[in-house]
Design an enzyme around this catalytic site. Sequence first.
Site, mmCIF file in Angstrom:
data_model
loop_
_atom_site.group_PDB
_atom_site.id
_atom_site.type_symbol
_atom_site.label_atom_id
_atom_site.label_comp_id
_atom_site.label_asym_id
_atom_site.label_seq_id
_atom_site.Cartn_x
_atom_site.Cartn_y
_atom_site.Cartn_z
ATOM 1 N N HIS A 138 -95.362 15.414 11.858
ATOM 2 C CA HIS A 138 -95.198 16.075 13.150
ATOM 3 C C HIS A 138 -95.433 17.568 13.006
ATOM 4 O O HIS A 138 -95.003 18.196 12.042
ATOM 5 C CB HIS A 138 -93.800 15.805 13.712
ATOM 6 C CG HIS A 138 -93.745 15.951 15.196
ATOM 7 N ND1 HIS A 138 -93.662 17.187 15.816
ATOM 8 C CD2 HIS A 138 -93.774 15.033 16.190
ATOM 9 C CE1 HIS A 138 -93.636 17.013 17.128
ATOM 10 N NE2 HIS A 138 -93.712 15.707 17.379
ATOM 11 N N HIS A 139 -96.135 18.125 14.009
ATOM 12 C CA HIS A 139 -96.484 19.552 13.965
ATOM 13 C C HIS A 139 -95.252 20.444 14.060
ATOM 14 O O HIS A 139 -95.309 21.633 13.718
ATOM 15 C CB HIS A 139 -97.454 19.874 15.107
ATOM 16 C CG HIS A 139 -98.424 20.971 14.776
ATOM 17 N ND1 HIS A 139 -98.153 21.962 13.869
ATOM 18 C CD2 HIS A 139 -99.669 21.237 15.251
ATOM 19 C CE1 HIS A 139 -99.190 22.793 13.792
ATOM 20 N NE2 HIS A 139 -100.112 22.377 14.620
ATOM 21 N N SER A 140 -94.122 19.916 14.501
ATOM 22 C CA SER A 140 -92.899 20.725 14.571
ATOM 23 C C SER A 140 -92.411 21.127 13.184
ATOM 24 O O SER A 140 -91.656 22.094 13.046
ATOM 25 C CB SER A 140 -91.793 19.954 15.295
ATOM 26 O OG SER A 140 -91.486 18.753 14.609
#
Length: 529
Positions: A138-140
């Site tokens: 996930h890009h988070s």
Amino acid sequence: MDHLSSLDASFLHFETPETPMHVASLCILELPEGYKGDFYEDVKAMVGKRLHLASVLTRKLAPMPFELAEPVWIEDDDIDLDYHIRSLTLRRPGSREQLDQLVARLHSSLLDRSRPLWEMYIIEGLENGRVAFYSKMHHSGIDGKAGTEMTKVMYDITPKPREVPPPRRKTGSPGGYQLGVAELLQAAVSNTAQQYRKLAEMLPTAAKALTTAGNVLASQRTAKGERPLNLGVAPKTIFNDSITNQRSFTSMSLPFNDLKDLGKRVGGTVNTIVMAMASGGLARFLQQRDLLPKEALIAAVPVSLRSEGDSAMNNQVSMVRVDLATDIADPVERFKAIHASSEAGKAVVRELKPVLGVDMPMTGSPWLMTSLASLYGRSNLARRLPPMANVLISNVPGPQVPLYVAGARMLSFYPVSIPYHGSALNITVQSYAGSLDFGLTACRRILSQDESYELIEHMKAALKDIERLPRVETAVPGASPLKEVPVKAVETTAKPARKARAAAPARKAAAKTGTPVARRQRAAAKRAG
């Protein structure tokens, strides 16, 4: 417990069923000669021994009560490797087209937020006997540069996997640890107070950065009749629409050294070459459908804010917009305009770097931003509002030595990225071991798999046009013509590219003194006076 920054959390809040916000890579691997083992089990064992080396693999989300503040990362002490690492086999013949379609389908599904936000897939059955390795996170929790740093932890530079020290035994209560409501609220208040204090402390720096950036913008003003460097809104294209969660994916590889030499010859950089390839490819694709706008297309380009040596697993990135100059017919002038726009955008970001990565605390941002993201996608606002950019283009510097995954040599390292409402196409490139690997990720409803292959071919044709551009250096009378540098066929096992050395002092001196012809003209005028 570790608080997400506002930027990290935004990738969670902007995620909808139609817009999964994870980034991924597709690696093509060559198994050792005579290999008879179970590669899936080998990879699972290797990852299991190294989980503690990369925090992104061992942490999961804990949301705040009532979503009053950003969530926090907490350690997960019960990671199910059989869930996170999976095995798939392509049907015969195991073609590259089948692999692309499978990757597109894997990339369309959301990650489970109750677990650490990553998955890995071993894909066997390729017609050439090789193995594919698809991993998404996930890009988070990670940006492109942080992803490159993680490869240094998870992969090896020799066929023999290195031994890593085991994790240290953790103290405290065993397993099942969950944060209480009071503890979460206290952490939220404390984190918000820290953010406001940091904002106050950096006000003098922010004022100085804004003043310097204003001076840079003022210096970029062009004379009347010249092409402006300050860009307005982008024209409407088929890519500026709401998207579905279905994806198309296509890849290609080019030799990095050849592209770098070509950039030097025609007066640009590898970045400029990539932008010009996208410009020419998109122009051809849209023109054949009578859909090319009269105004120039604009690209949104991420720019890293990460300091040298920073390997933190978070996002440190900003965005600039680059003029793709698709309205200029002359290929030389088009290339110059793309390069000038790219350099102008990066110059402003360099000056604003001290303030761009600062957290901006906002109570209730999770539910507010999530609601706005859902509204934006379902109301067709992406189609109705004027777009700020037509396409996303990103360049991620990757490792320049061959890597190995559980003893298998990595031949290619293709990025698989994120399209979004209003920007249905993402073109990302990553350098790896002497190669520049392209990954085109798009909404399949707007750019089908076959159309994605067509766009790749148009980009290759655009590269041929760039190769035909004249050399930018002034030719010396009587000298033999210099040899052009065509980009050769792909060879992913090419030697690593050496870093180019900056020539800023020479450029400054040339700007002050001018060309030899200009100096002789000034001297002649002085004698005549």
